[in-house]
Design a protein around this motif. Structure first.
Motif, PDB file in Angstrom:
ATOM      1  N   LEU A 104       0.739  -1.209   0.084  1.00  0.00           N
ATOM      2  CA  LEU A 104      -0.048  -0.058  -0.098  1.00  0.00           C
ATOM      3  C   LEU A 104       0.742   1.148  -0.062  1.00  0.00           C
ATOM      4  O   LEU A 104       0.625   2.121  -0.730  1.00  0.00           O
ATOM      5  N   VAL A 124      -9.490   3.266  -3.959  1.00  0.00           N
ATOM      6  CA  VAL A 124     -10.252   2.115  -2.795  1.00  0.00           C
ATOM      7  C   VAL A 124      -9.653   1.482  -1.994  1.00  0.00           C
ATOM      8  O   VAL A 124      -9.635   1.300  -0.756  1.00  0.00           O
ATOM      9  N   GLY A 125      -8.604   0.704  -2.827  1.00  0.00           N
ATOM     10  CA  GLY A 125      -7.783  -0.356  -1.890  1.00  0.00           C
ATOM     11  C   GLY A 125      -6.884   0.320  -0.900  1.00  0.00           C
ATOM     12  O   GLY A 125      -6.785  -0.055   0.293  1.00  0.00           O
ATOM     13  N   LEU A 126      -6.286   1.443  -1.274  1.00  0.00           N
ATOM     14  CA  LEU A 126      -5.493   2.368  -0.133  1.00  0.00           C
ATOM     15  C   LEU A 126      -6.507   2.762   1.083  1.00  0.00           C
ATOM     16  O   LEU A 126      -5.986   2.580   2.177  1.00  0.00           O
ATOM     17  N   MET A 128      -9.153   1.257   1.875  1.00  0.00           N
ATOM     18  CA  MET A 128      -9.365  -0.056   2.778  1.00  0.00           C
ATOM     19  C   MET A 128      -8.316  -0.454   3.611  1.00  0.00           C
ATOM     20  O   MET A 128      -8.610  -0.784   4.830  1.00  0.00           O
ATOM     21  N   GLY A 129      -6.981  -0.438   2.991  1.00  0.00           N
ATOM     22  CA  GLY A 129      -5.921  -0.702   3.657  1.00  0.00           C
ATOM     23  C   GLY A 129      -5.748   0.215   5.120  1.00  0.00           C
ATOM     24  O   GLY A 129      -5.450  -0.409   6.297  1.00  0.00           O
ATOM     25  N   ILE A 274      -9.892  -6.938   5.459  1.00  0.00           N
ATOM     26  CA  ILE A 274     -10.193  -5.669   4.774  1.00  0.00           C
ATOM     27  C   ILE A 274      -8.655  -5.218   4.244  1.00  0.00           C
ATOM     28  O   ILE A 274      -8.642  -4.718   3.215  1.00  0.00           O
ATOM     29  N   ILE A 275      -7.526  -5.349   4.991  1.00  0.00           N
ATOM     30  CA  ILE A 275      -6.352  -5.008   4.653  1.00  0.00           C
ATOM     31  C   ILE A 275      -6.003  -5.747   3.244  1.00  0.00           C
ATOM     32  O   ILE A 275      -5.261  -5.432   2.336  1.00  0.00           O
ATOM     33  N   GLY A 278      -7.663  -4.861   0.294  1.00  0.00           N
ATOM     34  CA  GLY A 278      -7.012  -3.429  -0.438  1.00  0.00           C
ATOM     35  C   GLY A 278      -5.934  -3.608  -0.822  1.00  0.00           C
ATOM     36  O   GLY A 278      -5.579  -3.038  -1.865  1.00  0.00           O
ATOM     37  N   VAL A 282      -5.306  -2.609  -4.810  1.00  0.00           N
ATOM     38  CA  VAL A 282      -4.064  -1.793  -5.180  1.00  0.00           C
ATOM     39  C   VAL A 282      -3.183  -2.588  -6.361  1.00  0.00           C
ATOM     40  O   VAL A 282      -2.784  -1.994  -7.420  1.00  0.00           O
TER      41      VAL A 282
END
Length: 295
Positions: A104, A124-126, A128-129, A274-275, A278, A282
């Protein structure tokens, strides 16, 4: 991505995640920097012997020396050194969660410093991380997580992120095992003086568990995982290889709970998932449209 690459990635993820548990076992019984110097020295010696047996040479190119010295300092001395110090107070699961932020951070700093464009799934992934880390660490702070130890872990993962960005795109050497071994040697040399100054005279609480954890850390996360990682990057590319990091928070928390009996609450499970999602968003958002050909 072929079956061999998937198996290599899974093996790397398990060994990488398990290192936090064995490290925790080591640093509660021995001075962390001293133990790390010994680990690096033994790993370097074994790695050099193995590399020579494989016909590899230490006559490396200038670019290869640059990569191994930089990674020897940033990954071995700073990243692992700070992590091993921090894990005197931070549980293995928490340290593995912080370390799992590396993909991330690579995406974020690539956007911030290098102007790389982030697609919406990556954004969105960032988010969520960050949300997953905040969830886990927020609950763990209520259960006595050391802020100082967590800060050391965060500085460590930033150091590894910077090194990853600097040397990104290099690889494919025929002397990869030799490069891995010499990285260990660089780490041992850099940490030798701090270990002597800060830990001289500190006792070691010897036990069979300490010996097993130490040997495993040398052979699996130290040599095998690092070698597999470089081979995996060379086989499928850095971006695709990095997708296997999404398994690290899940494996890290699970292994720590299984072997050390660490807290394994609902927040850890939900936050790790969640991580993981994420990180996967990414990395897949950055995949080029063409499929890499396995080599």
């Amino acid at each position: 991505m072929d079956v061999k690459a998937i198996l290599m990635g899974l093996a790397f993820a398990v060994m990488w995640a398990s290192a936090f548990t064995t490290t925790r076992m080591i640093v509660v019984a021995a001075p962390p920097l001293t133990a790390l110097v010994i680990r690096f020295a033994i790993s370097a010696l074994l790695g050099i012997m193995l590399a020579r047996a494989m016909g590899q040479s230490w006559r490396l190119s200038r670019a290869e020396w640059r990569v191994l010295i930089l990674f020897g300092i940033m990954q071995n001395a700073l990243y692992l050194g700070l992590n091993w110090i921090a894990m005197q107070w931070v549980e293995a699961a928490a340290a593995s969660i912080i370390a799992s932020m590396m993909p991330l951070l690579v995406a974020f700093f690539g956007w911030l410093w290098l102007g790389e464009r982030l697609r919406m799934p990556a954004v969105v992934g960032l988010a969520m991380g960050v949300a997953g880390v905040v969830l886990i660490m927020g609950v763990r702070l209520q259960h006595g997580l050391s802020l100082f130890g967590a800060l050391l872990c965060l500085i460590a993962v930033v150091a590894l992120t910077v090194a990853t960005l600097v040397v990104r795109g290099s690889g494919g050497s025929r002397n990869m095992m030799m490069i891995v071994a010499l990285q260990m040697a660089v780490g041992a040399v850099v940490l030798a003086l701090p270990a002597a100054l800060l830990e001289w005279g500190r006792p070691i609480d010897w036990s069979w568990q300490l010996v097993v954890a130490f040997l495993y850390t040398i052979l699996a996360p130290g040599l095998a995982a690092t070698f597999i990682w470089f081979q995996l990057v060379n086989r499928i590319g850095a971006v695709r290889a990095a997708t296997f990091h999404f398994l690290s928070p899940i494996f890290g928390v699970a292994i720590a709970a299984l072997l050390l009996g660490e807290r394994f609450g609902a927040s850890d499970v939900i936050g790790a998932i969640i991580i993981a999602v994420g990180i996967l968003l990414v990395q897949t958002a950055k995949l080029p449209p063409a499929t890499a050909t396995p080599r």
